[in-house]
Design a protein around this motif. Structure first.
Motif, PDB file in Angstrom:
ATOM      1  N   ASP A 112     -11.859  -5.080  -8.702  1.00  0.00           N
ATOM      2  CA  ASP A 112     -13.072  -4.777  -9.469  1.00  0.00           C
ATOM      3  C   ASP A 112     -14.223  -4.403  -8.551  1.00  0.00           C
ATOM      4  O   ASP A 112     -14.939  -3.447  -8.765  1.00  0.00           O
ATOM      5  N   GLU A 113     -14.325  -5.180  -7.494  1.00  0.00           N
ATOM      6  CA  GLU A 113     -15.422  -4.996  -6.558  1.00  0.00           C
ATOM      7  C   GLU A 113     -15.361  -3.630  -5.878  1.00  0.00           C
ATOM      8  O   GLU A 113     -16.354  -3.067  -5.481  1.00  0.00           O
ATOM      9  N   ASN A 114     -14.144  -3.103  -5.745  1.00  0.00           N
ATOM     10  CA  ASN A 114     -13.967  -1.868  -4.976  1.00  0.00           C
ATOM     11  C   ASN A 114     -13.528  -0.672  -5.820  1.00  0.00           C
ATOM     12  O   ASN A 114     -13.031   0.304  -5.289  1.00  0.00           O
ATOM     13  N   THR A 115     -13.693  -0.739  -7.114  1.00  0.00           N
ATOM     14  CA  THR A 115     -13.193   0.316  -7.987  1.00  0.00           C
ATOM     15  C   THR A 115     -13.709   1.693  -7.573  1.00  0.00           C
ATOM     16  O   THR A 115     -12.979   2.675  -7.595  1.00  0.00           O
ATOM     17  N   LYS A 142      -7.207  -0.204  -0.433  1.00  0.00           N
ATOM     18  CA  LYS A 142      -8.524  -0.841  -0.552  1.00  0.00           C
ATOM     19  C   LYS A 142      -8.763  -1.799   0.611  1.00  0.00           C
ATOM     20  O   LYS A 142      -9.861  -1.903   1.143  1.00  0.00           O
ATOM     21  N   LEU A 143      -7.692  -2.486   0.988  1.00  0.00           N
ATOM     22  CA  LEU A 143      -7.785  -3.418   2.108  1.00  0.00           C
ATOM     23  C   LEU A 143      -8.120  -2.653   3.391  1.00  0.00           C
ATOM     24  O   LEU A 143      -8.997  -3.056   4.154  1.00  0.00           O
ATOM     25  N   ILE A 144      -7.461  -1.513   3.593  1.00  0.00           N
ATOM     26  CA  ILE A 144      -7.703  -0.705   4.796  1.00  0.00           C
ATOM     27  C   ILE A 144      -9.156  -0.221   4.818  1.00  0.00           C
ATOM     28  O   ILE A 144      -9.820  -0.252   5.842  1.00  0.00           O
ATOM     29  N   PHE A 168      -0.346  17.168   2.573  1.00  0.00           N
ATOM     30  CA  PHE A 168       0.178  15.801   2.450  1.00  0.00           C
ATOM     31  C   PHE A 168      -0.936  14.795   2.694  1.00  0.00           C
ATOM     32  O   PHE A 168      -1.751  14.948   3.595  1.00  0.00           O
ATOM     33  N   ASN A 169      -0.948  13.751   1.847  1.00  0.00           N
ATOM     34  CA  ASN A 169      -1.937  12.677   1.977  1.00  0.00           C
ATOM     35  C   ASN A 169      -1.186  11.352   2.176  1.00  0.00           C
ATOM     36  O   ASN A 169      -0.532  10.855   1.266  1.00  0.00           O
ATOM     37  N   SER A 170      -1.288  10.811   3.362  1.00  0.00           N
ATOM     38  CA  SER A 170      -0.505   9.613   3.708  1.00  0.00           C
ATOM     39  C   SER A 170      -0.890   8.394   2.868  1.00  0.00           C
ATOM     40  O   SER A 170      -0.045   7.545   2.580  1.00  0.00           O
ATOM     41  N   SER A 171      -2.155   8.316   2.454  1.00  0.00           N
ATOM     42  CA  SER A 171      -2.584   7.131   1.696  1.00  0.00           C
ATOM     43  C   SER A 171      -1.932   7.076   0.310  1.00  0.00           C
ATOM     44  O   SER A 171      -1.949   6.042  -0.354  1.00  0.00           O
ATOM     45  N   PHE A 195      -6.823   9.117   4.699  1.00  0.00           N
ATOM     46  CA  PHE A 195      -7.202   9.253   3.285  1.00  0.00           C
ATOM     47  C   PHE A 195      -7.345  10.699   2.814  1.00  0.00           C
ATOM     48  O   PHE A 195      -7.654  10.941   1.661  1.00  0.00           O
ATOM     49  N   GLU A 196      -7.141  11.660   3.690  1.00  0.00           N
ATOM     50  CA  GLU A 196      -7.348  13.061   3.308  1.00  0.00           C
ATOM     51  C   GLU A 196      -6.023  13.835   3.269  1.00  0.00           C
ATOM     52  O   GLU A 196      -5.070  13.487   3.959  1.00  0.00           O
ATOM     53  N   TYR A 197      -6.004  14.909   2.464  1.00  0.00           N
ATOM     54  CA  TYR A 197      -4.849  15.817   2.479  1.00  0.00           C
ATOM     55  C   TYR A 197      -4.913  16.657   3.755  1.00  0.00           C
ATOM     56  O   TYR A 197      -5.982  17.180   4.099  1.00  0.00           O
ATOM     57  N   GLU A 198      -3.763  16.777   4.426  1.00  0.00           N
ATOM     58  CA  GLU A 198      -3.694  17.597   5.632  1.00  0.00           C
ATOM     59  C   GLU A 198      -2.455  18.489   5.552  1.00  0.00           C
ATOM     60  O   GLU A 198      -1.470  18.124   4.907  1.00  0.00           O
TER      61      GLU A 198
END
Ligand code: SF4
Ligand code: SF4
Length: 234
Positions: free
Chosen positions: A88-91, A112-114, A168-171, A200-203
């Motif tokens: 909730d805190e990180n939505t 979210k943890l990362i 491709f987005n690894s996340s 977090f980005e598409y590459e």
């Protein structure tokens, strides 16, 4: 259970004082190994969150007896509450896949943890052990069958003035390898660990990123043709 303990606000005390008399006492050493492994892999602060009490004199809490089922139920309730609060805190920071693609909750939680962790060895350890890198080799024809197959949206079509390619987005990748198994050109490799620039980005993940739209559509046409032929044969 061990990883979830990282979300607890107060330490979890495990009463192991009766374990030496049990025929399953070997589990204690296994538990210690697992905790150490979780700490070494991801630098999660689990050692401080799980207190193993092995001597009766070290018991500092009320001696309530739980059977195994009730113990895990209580643990699940406690950790679920922590995780829900965390989500909730990180939505606002959710890295949502496009379209109807869906990221499993566990992966979303890890992301979210990362995002919350300070950069350093902890993040490096997680990316090394729990992330994946997809590469498409030179035989890739940009047919994009893998994009359609990927259940999480980790693969996407790049289409701009320079041409067309595979992103491709690894996340968003769970390492399921469906893309590799489905590629008729056997162009895909799935490797453990993040090898890109921004997790977090598409590459770009294939070398044919400048392929023209006509070349790419020939690739897609060939896949459809083969699927139709295969269907006729079967
Ligand atoms: S050839 Fe393989 S890797 Fe390339 S787009 Fe098609 S399915 Fe994906
Ligand atoms: S391994 Fe391939 S199909 Fe599976 S999530 Fe990753 S990119 Fe998608």
């Amino acid at each position: 259970m061990i990883s979830s303990a990282g979300f607890l606000e107060t330490p979890l005390y495990l009463n192991l004082t009766a374990c030496p008399q049990c025929e399953n006492s070997f589990v204690v050493e296994k538990l210690k190994e697992r905790i150490e492994k979780a700490r070494a892999k991801a630098s999660l602060d689990v050692l401080a969150k799980i207190v193993l009490v092995e001597k009766k004199g070290d018991l500092v809490f009320e001696d309530i007896s739980y059977d195994r089922r009730r113990f895990f139920q209580a643990l699940k309730t406690m950790t679920s509450a922590q995780v829900a609060a965390f989500l909730d805190e990180n939505t606002a920071q959710t890295n949502t896949p496009y379209s109807a693609k869906k990221l499993p909750l566990k992966r979303e939680l890890l992301n979210k943890l990362i995002k919350r962790m300070p950069s350093g060895n902890g993040v490096i350890g997680i990316l090394e052990n729990y992330a994946f890198t997809i590469k498409a080799g030179s035989s890739c024809t940009n047919c994009f069958a893998c994009v359609g197959m990927c259940p999480t949206g980790a693969l996407k079509i790049k289409k701009d003035t320079e041409g067309i390619g595979l992103l491709f987005n690894s996340s968003l990748c769970t390492g399921c390898a469906l893309c590799r198994d489905f590629c008729r050109m056997e162009a895909v490799t799935v490797a453990k660990g993040f090898r890109g620039t921004d997790y977090f980005e598409y590459e770009i993940c294939n070398p044919c990123s400048s392929q023209s739209h006509e070349q790419a559509s020939r690739g897609a046409g060939a896949v459809i043709e083969e699927m139709v032929c295969r269907g006729r044969r079967e």
